[in-house]
Design a protein around this motif. Structure first.
Motif, PDB file in Angstrom:
ATOM      1  N   LEU A  52     -28.633 -15.366  49.072  1.00  0.00           N
ATOM      2  CA  LEU A  52     -27.941 -16.116  48.030  1.00  0.00           C
ATOM      3  C   LEU A  52     -26.579 -16.515  48.572  1.00  0.00           C
ATOM      4  O   LEU A  52     -25.704 -15.663  48.728  1.00  0.00           O
ATOM      5  CB  LEU A  52     -27.744 -15.262  46.775  1.00  0.00           C
ATOM      6  N   PRO A  53     -26.379 -17.778  48.893  1.00  0.00           N
ATOM      7  CA  PRO A  53     -25.093 -18.157  49.494  1.00  0.00           C
ATOM      8  C   PRO A  53     -23.917 -17.971  48.538  1.00  0.00           C
ATOM      9  O   PRO A  53     -23.927 -18.502  47.435  1.00  0.00           O
ATOM     10  CB  PRO A  53     -25.282 -19.645  49.838  1.00  0.00           C
ATOM     11  N   PHE A  54     -22.964 -17.208  48.971  1.00  0.00           N
ATOM     12  CA  PHE A  54     -21.668 -17.109  48.301  1.00  0.00           C
ATOM     13  C   PHE A  54     -20.625 -17.402  49.368  1.00  0.00           C
ATOM     14  O   PHE A  54     -20.124 -16.503  50.031  1.00  0.00           O
ATOM     15  CB  PHE A  54     -21.478 -15.719  47.677  1.00  0.00           C
ATOM     16  N   GLY A  55     -20.369 -18.680  49.525  1.00  0.00           N
ATOM     17  CA  GLY A  55     -19.540 -19.124  50.630  1.00  0.00           C
ATOM     18  C   GLY A  55     -18.089 -19.294  50.253  1.00  0.00           C
ATOM     19  O   GLY A  55     -17.746 -19.468  49.089  1.00  0.00           O
ATOM     20  N   THR A  56     -17.253 -19.241  51.283  1.00  0.00           N
ATOM     21  CA  THR A  56     -15.862 -19.630  51.104  1.00  0.00           C
ATOM     22  C   THR A  56     -15.500 -20.613  52.210  1.00  0.00           C
ATOM     23  O   THR A  56     -16.378 -21.005  53.011  1.00  0.00           O
ATOM     24  CB  THR A  56     -14.926 -18.409  51.063  1.00  0.00           C
ATOM     25  N   THR A  57     -14.245 -21.020  52.238  1.00  0.00           N
ATOM     26  CA  THR A  57     -13.818 -22.142  53.060  1.00  0.00           C
ATOM     27  C   THR A  57     -12.540 -21.795  53.800  1.00  0.00           C
ATOM     28  O   THR A  57     -11.544 -21.437  53.176  1.00  0.00           O
ATOM     29  CB  THR A  57     -13.548 -23.366  52.139  1.00  0.00           C
TER      30      THR A  57
ATOM     31  N   ARG B  97     -17.306 -22.029  55.541  1.00  0.00           N
ATOM     32  CA  ARG B  97     -17.209 -23.422  55.989  1.00  0.00           C
ATOM     33  C   ARG B  97     -16.044 -23.543  56.960  1.00  0.00           C
ATOM     34  O   ARG B  97     -14.911 -23.180  56.631  1.00  0.00           O
ATOM     35  CB  ARG B  97     -16.972 -24.348  54.816  1.00  0.00           C
ATOM     36  N   MET B  98     -16.313 -24.089  58.121  1.00  0.00           N
ATOM     37  CA  MET B  98     -15.286 -24.136  59.167  1.00  0.00           C
ATOM     38  C   MET B  98     -15.542 -25.323  60.078  1.00  0.00           C
ATOM     39  O   MET B  98     -16.674 -25.629  60.435  1.00  0.00           O
ATOM     40  CB  MET B  98     -15.311 -22.833  59.968  1.00  0.00           C
ATOM     41  N   GLY B  99     -14.467 -25.991  60.439  1.00  0.00           N
ATOM     42  CA  GLY B  99     -14.586 -27.197  61.242  1.00  0.00           C
ATOM     43  C   GLY B  99     -14.486 -26.895  62.728  1.00  0.00           C
ATOM     44  O   GLY B  99     -13.802 -25.958  63.147  1.00  0.00           O
ATOM     45  N   VAL B 100     -15.158 -27.698  63.523  1.00  0.00           N
ATOM     46  CA  VAL B 100     -14.992 -27.618  64.971  1.00  0.00           C
ATOM     47  C   VAL B 100     -13.630 -28.211  65.358  1.00  0.00           C
ATOM     48  O   VAL B 100     -12.883 -27.620  66.129  1.00  0.00           O
ATOM     49  CB  VAL B 100     -16.119 -28.372  65.693  1.00  0.00           C
ATOM     50  N   PHE B 101     -13.308 -29.348  64.775  1.00  0.00           N
ATOM     51  CA  PHE B 101     -12.055 -30.026  65.118  1.00  0.00           C
ATOM     52  C   PHE B 101     -10.894 -29.423  64.341  1.00  0.00           C
ATOM     53  O   PHE B 101     -11.073 -28.920  63.230  1.00  0.00           O
ATOM     54  CB  PHE B 101     -12.148 -31.522  64.783  1.00  0.00           C
ATOM     55  N   PRO B 102      -9.684 -29.515  64.889  1.00  0.00           N
ATOM     56  CA  PRO B 102      -8.517 -29.073  64.116  1.00  0.00           C
ATOM     57  C   PRO B 102      -8.259 -30.040  62.956  1.00  0.00           C
ATOM     58  O   PRO B 102      -8.925 -31.072  62.836  1.00  0.00           O
ATOM     59  CB  PRO B 102      -7.385 -29.133  65.141  1.00  0.00           C
ATOM     60  N   LYS B 103      -7.307 -29.691  62.144  1.00  0.00           N
ATOM     61  CA  LYS B 103      -7.100 -30.416  60.888  1.00  0.00           C
ATOM     62  C   LYS B 103      -5.674 -30.926  60.784  1.00  0.00           C
ATOM     63  O   LYS B 103      -4.729 -30.162  60.952  1.00  0.00           O
ATOM     64  CB  LYS B 103      -7.414 -29.456  59.727  1.00  0.00           C
ATOM     65  N   ASN B 104      -5.563 -32.219  60.437  1.00  0.00           N
ATOM     66  CA  ASN B 104      -4.268 -32.842  60.163  1.00  0.00           C
ATOM     67  C   ASN B 104      -4.283 -33.273  58.705  1.00  0.00           C
ATOM     68  O   ASN B 104      -5.056 -34.159  58.324  1.00  0.00           O
ATOM     69  CB  ASN B 104      -4.087 -34.066  61.071  1.00  0.00           C
ATOM     70  N   TYR B 105      -3.425 -32.647  57.907  1.00  0.00           N
ATOM     71  CA  TYR B 105      -3.571 -32.813  56.461  1.00  0.00           C
ATOM     72  C   TYR B 105      -2.354 -32.190  55.808  1.00  0.00           C
ATOM     73  O   TYR B 105      -1.666 -31.380  56.441  1.00  0.00           O
ATOM     74  CB  TYR B 105      -4.852 -32.074  56.025  1.00  0.00           C
ATOM     75  N   PRO B 106      -2.076 -32.521  54.546  1.00  0.00           N
ATOM     76  CA  PRO B 106      -1.036 -31.752  53.859  1.00  0.00           C
ATOM     77  C   PRO B 106      -1.283 -30.246  54.014  1.00  0.00           C
ATOM     78  O   PRO B 106      -2.433 -29.787  53.930  1.00  0.00           O
ATOM     79  CB  PRO B 106      -1.177 -32.204  52.402  1.00  0.00           C
ATOM     80  N   PHE B 107      -0.220 -29.515  54.275  1.00  0.00           N
ATOM     81  CA  PHE B 107      -0.252 -28.064  54.521  1.00  0.00           C
ATOM     82  C   PHE B 107      -0.893 -27.724  55.877  1.00  0.00           C
ATOM     83  O   PHE B 107      -1.069 -26.551  56.190  1.00  0.00           O
ATOM     84  CB  PHE B 107      -0.990 -27.281  53.424  1.00  0.00           C
TER      85      PHE B 107
ATOM     86  N   GLY C  19     -28.150 -23.653  40.996  1.00  0.00           N
ATOM     87  CA  GLY C  19     -27.494 -24.061  42.226  1.00  0.00           C
ATOM     88  C   GLY C  19     -26.652 -22.942  42.806  1.00  0.00           C
ATOM     89  O   GLY C  19     -26.722 -21.793  42.367  1.00  0.00           O
ATOM     90  N   TYR C  20     -25.876 -23.313  43.826  1.00  0.00           N
ATOM     91  CA  TYR C  20     -24.964 -22.367  44.472  1.00  0.00           C
ATOM     92  C   TYR C  20     -23.599 -23.027  44.606  1.00  0.00           C
ATOM     93  O   TYR C  20     -23.514 -24.229  44.908  1.00  0.00           O
ATOM     94  CB  TYR C  20     -25.513 -21.953  45.838  1.00  0.00           C
ATOM     95  N   ALA C  21     -22.559 -22.265  44.380  1.00  0.00           N
ATOM     96  CA  ALA C  21     -21.206 -22.810  44.438  1.00  0.00           C
ATOM     97  C   ALA C  21     -20.460 -22.233  45.627  1.00  0.00           C
ATOM     98  O   ALA C  21     -20.893 -21.251  46.243  1.00  0.00           O
ATOM     99  CB  ALA C  21     -20.458 -22.506  43.142  1.00  0.00           C
ATOM    100  N   GLY C  22     -19.352 -22.863  45.964  1.00  0.00           N
ATOM    101  CA  GLY C  22     -18.527 -22.405  47.072  1.00  0.00           C
ATOM    102  C   GLY C  22     -17.104 -22.125  46.617  1.00  0.00           C
ATOM    103  O   GLY C  22     -16.590 -22.765  45.705  1.00  0.00           O
ATOM    104  N   HIS C  23     -16.499 -21.165  47.288  1.00  0.00           N
ATOM    105  CA  HIS C  23     -15.150 -20.711  46.954  1.00  0.00           C
ATOM    106  C   HIS C  23     -14.133 -21.321  47.908  1.00  0.00           C
ATOM    107  O   HIS C  23     -14.431 -21.606  49.077  1.00  0.00           O
ATOM    108  CB  HIS C  23     -15.125 -19.180  47.082  1.00  0.00           C
TER     109      HIS C  23
END
Lengths: 505, 505
Positions: free
Chosen positions: B112-117, B145-155, B352-356
């Motif tokens: 049962l996916p209980f994901g975070t980010t 959830r995690m990106g391969v590329f780095p992130k340019n964004y607010p914060f 369904g399943y939700a993400g945190h």
């Protein structure tokens, strides 16, 4: 004979005529009321015991004359005149649509509907009706949804005070003979509401029936609507809600018939009160674009869609059932007070109007939503707070800051009325905010509103949010502020902002 | 040479080869792994400094042999064999779709996916990454959830730990030369997650860029996807999330290109990990019916629509952004903990399943949602509680009791998994309830769950609701109970019921 009455009050012409046969079917009566070159046709009605009445609500001051026309000589050709004085203190006339999506009284005073619901209150014991009026005296509502017919429904199993039609020897009702006593009582209560400044949103038909009202013939329905128009149109506070959950009546009353009911009001309501019709199923809205519908009246718990309904119909939106505060078992009647207050703020700050109802279990089934009595909940005070707050600055009405799919207004709610703007955060709890705040170089007073605790305090103004620029599609967004200033917030839900320009004294 | 490895672990074949020219472009390498009559093609990759690697995750126990094939003699024709033993304790293999709308590990254990980010956690300082792993150790999430590329964004304004491609003399990146150090680090962290029982939902592309990753050519993108597949497919816990907000990248990556990325995975991921693609705008969902999409991955705060998304796509629904708990200024990142918990229960009990995600302001912008670190909120504990509760009875998965327009399931949420059923009331607070409870003459244990206070107590069973009969349309409804029994509830919001059959011992 000359009488004096106040503008928007009721002038009543009483005549005596035949009582044999069935006067409801056999006798026609109307009067022309003339003011200068203008003439207003007003239908009369039979009130039982040989009494015939023509009621007229003059909408301008000055001298009026009238002359009756009837199928029977005793009622035909009666004439008289009428002096119409200034309205009574506090009387503003009937409510009209104003500025497309909003309402105002005939005298121009803005009217923000904050309605509640007591479907069958006029059918309860008189003492309970007194209690309902006492509650309404202080509750802060200015509109009441109420049915003409009694109600047969869960929690509504008692017999009504009066049947709406005459009882036959076998106990069934004679749908060709209205019961004047029932109507007199009903309109007396409408009059009391009027004198309290409360609009009577009169539900003409509804499906909750065991007495046969749902199964009247089309002709009987048409006569019933005409009779209501003749009796009640002169009450300045009348709104016509053609049905509650009209779609649950489509089996006996097809769509053409619904249209015809409205045509009868177009013909026989000289005041042209507001008209609406309320759905059951959310997929079964009546076509509110039809010209005889003055405003959209719906039930739908999904109140974030309010801007869509505005767009769909181009008329004021009154969502009079965004579910009720309470704890009864039906799921439309058991949301928390917090949630109902939230739905009011959301609806209002998206350019619509919401309706209140209260459905707490009661040992004798005396539940406000149907029977009136007392309010037990915690929403009504907060709705009065919201009403007072909005009335402080009410102008041409609230226009939502964005549509259902526009960021961030799909998630939080914001609206503008002239120079005043409001933002409501609901379940959102930003610690800083500037979206939707002004960017015009002027200075503003911003207040932080706690919608639950009913407090209004100056908000702390801080530099606006300046987002780090980032690529979104081909466009790099951010890098500059979206407002002249931002607000620091305490980071808890159910807060709102009010932003007013600072006046230079 | 024979090696021993455990089922679902990684077998790694390391070879030495040319380091001149650009091996990433010039050298091809793959291996065939054979088990009986079965052969699995596995692509290898260049790891820098003349090192070439082929990684293989055996999915069945027993004897395997392999043989390489390469465009250069030094890497061609290498052979060997492999004994695959029972899986390590706690290893269940990759997660697969099960029972159409749900998931299970390869060994059949329900998942049962209980994901975070934590989008960019692998790009932060190593000490912060350690802290993130420590937090995850006890937080109760089983997907990240995690990106391969780095992130340019607010914060997200800091430079990443490693660039993903080699830096050229002028400081720009050479998108024809991956940076093996960056990938080694990334996959090390994926491996740690695997050993903690956490699925890595790897975001291949995203639009938040200032380094040029968004502007790689189509050919560079294709090679990048193939390189990821070669490096990471052998990790049992990999999920491929082809993009975050893919629609914000359509200006440089047209739709055909997105499809092609998936085709590359179909070709080069021998494990066929789960695949999804996440939208930005809610009107821009990718067509999740395409056969290479294993499950629906969306962001949408309007979680009551979960049954609609199930119906639209016929696949498991993972709503990994139903907004985040926090207080930052963007409206997608500032809902209350209460609201996020509410959205999880609503999503889950509609099948369904939700993400945190957590987005509280931090003096150094160390916000969980992007950088990891510590959790400051109040939702995560409640989500762990929900996960534990559901895992107690997890069978073929939750099927919603009704669709978006079915009463009362449009307003409250309910779902069934075999003989166990759950009802979640959210903002509703009935004092009595029986809709959706069993009507089969058997006896049940019903528990009352306080979703916020995380308590489970026996619920009081009472006679079922018997509605007073009323006319609705042509049908008179009510008059009989809709269940064998009802439940008495305390009349406050955010409660749920669990109903299990009593076993006869």
């Amino acid at each position: 004979m000359t009488t004096t009455t106040a503008q928007w009050d009721i002038f009543e012409l009483r005549l005596s005529g035949p009582s044999d046969g069935n006067p409801y079917l056999d006798v026609s009566l109307e009067a022309d009321f003339a003011h200068g070159a203008r003439s207003v046709r007003v239908t009369g009605f039979y009130d039982g015991d040989g009494a015939y009445i023509v009621r007229f609500m003059p909408d301008v001051m000055g001298e009026w004359t009238y002359k009756t026309k009837s199928s029977v000589p005793a009622l035909d050709g009666a004439t008289g005149s009428l002096t119409v004085d200034a309205p009574r203190q506090g009387a503003h006339g009937p409510v009209r649509v104003a500025d497309q999506f909003h309402f105002a009284y005939a005298d121009g005073t803005r009217y923000l509907p904050f309605g509640t619901t007591c479907y069958a209150w006029t059918h309860q014991a008189l003492q309970l009706q007194e209690e309902t009026l006492q509650t309404l005296e202080t509750a802060g509502f200015n509109k009441l949804r109420m049915g003409v017919f009694p109600k047969n429904y869960p929690f509504n199993t008692n017999e009504p005070l009066y049947p709406i039609y005459a009882e036959k020897a076998d106990g069934t009702l004679d749908f060709d003979r209205p019961n004047p006593e029932a109507f007199r009582h009903f309109e007396q209560q409408v009059g009391k509401l009027r004198d309290m400044g409360i609009e009577a949103d009169i539900i003409v038909f509804h499906p909750y029936d065991r007495w046969g009202y749902c199964d009247m013939s089309a002709e009987q329905d048409y006569r019933y609507v005409a009779y209501l128009a003749a009796r009640l149109s002169a009450y300045s506070n009348v709104w016509w809600s053609m049905a509650n959950e009209y779609d649950f009546l489509l089996d006996t009353k097809p769509m053409e018939q619904w249209d015809e009911y409205f045509h009868i009001l177009e013909r026989d309501d000289p005041c042209r009160h507001l008209t609406s019709i309320h759905n059951g199923d959310v997929t079964m809205y009546y076509d509110h674009t039809k010209p005889w519908i003055s405003h959209v009246c719906i039930q739908n718990w999904d109140v974030r869609k309010t801007p869509e309904w505005r767009d769909d119909y181009g008329k004021p939106v009154v969502n009079d059932e965004p579910e009720y505060e309470g704890n009864i078992w039906p799921a439309w009647g058991n949301i928390s007070a917090q949630e109902l207050v939230h739905r009011f703020w959301t609806t209002t700050l998206r350019g619509g109007y919401a309706g209140h109802g209260e459905t707490y279990e009661h040992p004798n089934d005396i539940i406000w939503w149907a029977k009136g009595g007392k309010l037990y909940g915690q929403a009504w005070q907060r709705l009065a707070f919201l009403r007072n707050l909005l009335e402080e600055d009410a102008g041409a009405g609230l226009t939502p800051m964005g549509g259902t799919n526009s960021f961030p207004w799909s998630r939080v709610s914001g609206a503008v009325d002239g120079e005043v703007r409001y933002i409501y955060f609901g379940e959102h709890q930003p610690a800083h905010w500037s979206s939707g705040l002004p960017k015009d170089g002027r200075r503003y007073q911003v207040d932080l509103i706690d919608t639950w605790n009913m407090t209004i305090n100056p908000a702390e103004q801080v530099p606006p949010v300046v987002p780090h620029p980032t690529r979104h599609g081909a466009i790099v967004r951010g890098g500059k502020a979206d407002a002249d200033f931002g607000i620091k917030l305490p980071g808890k839900p159910y807060l709102a902002l009010r932003c007013r320009p600072l006046r230079h004294d």
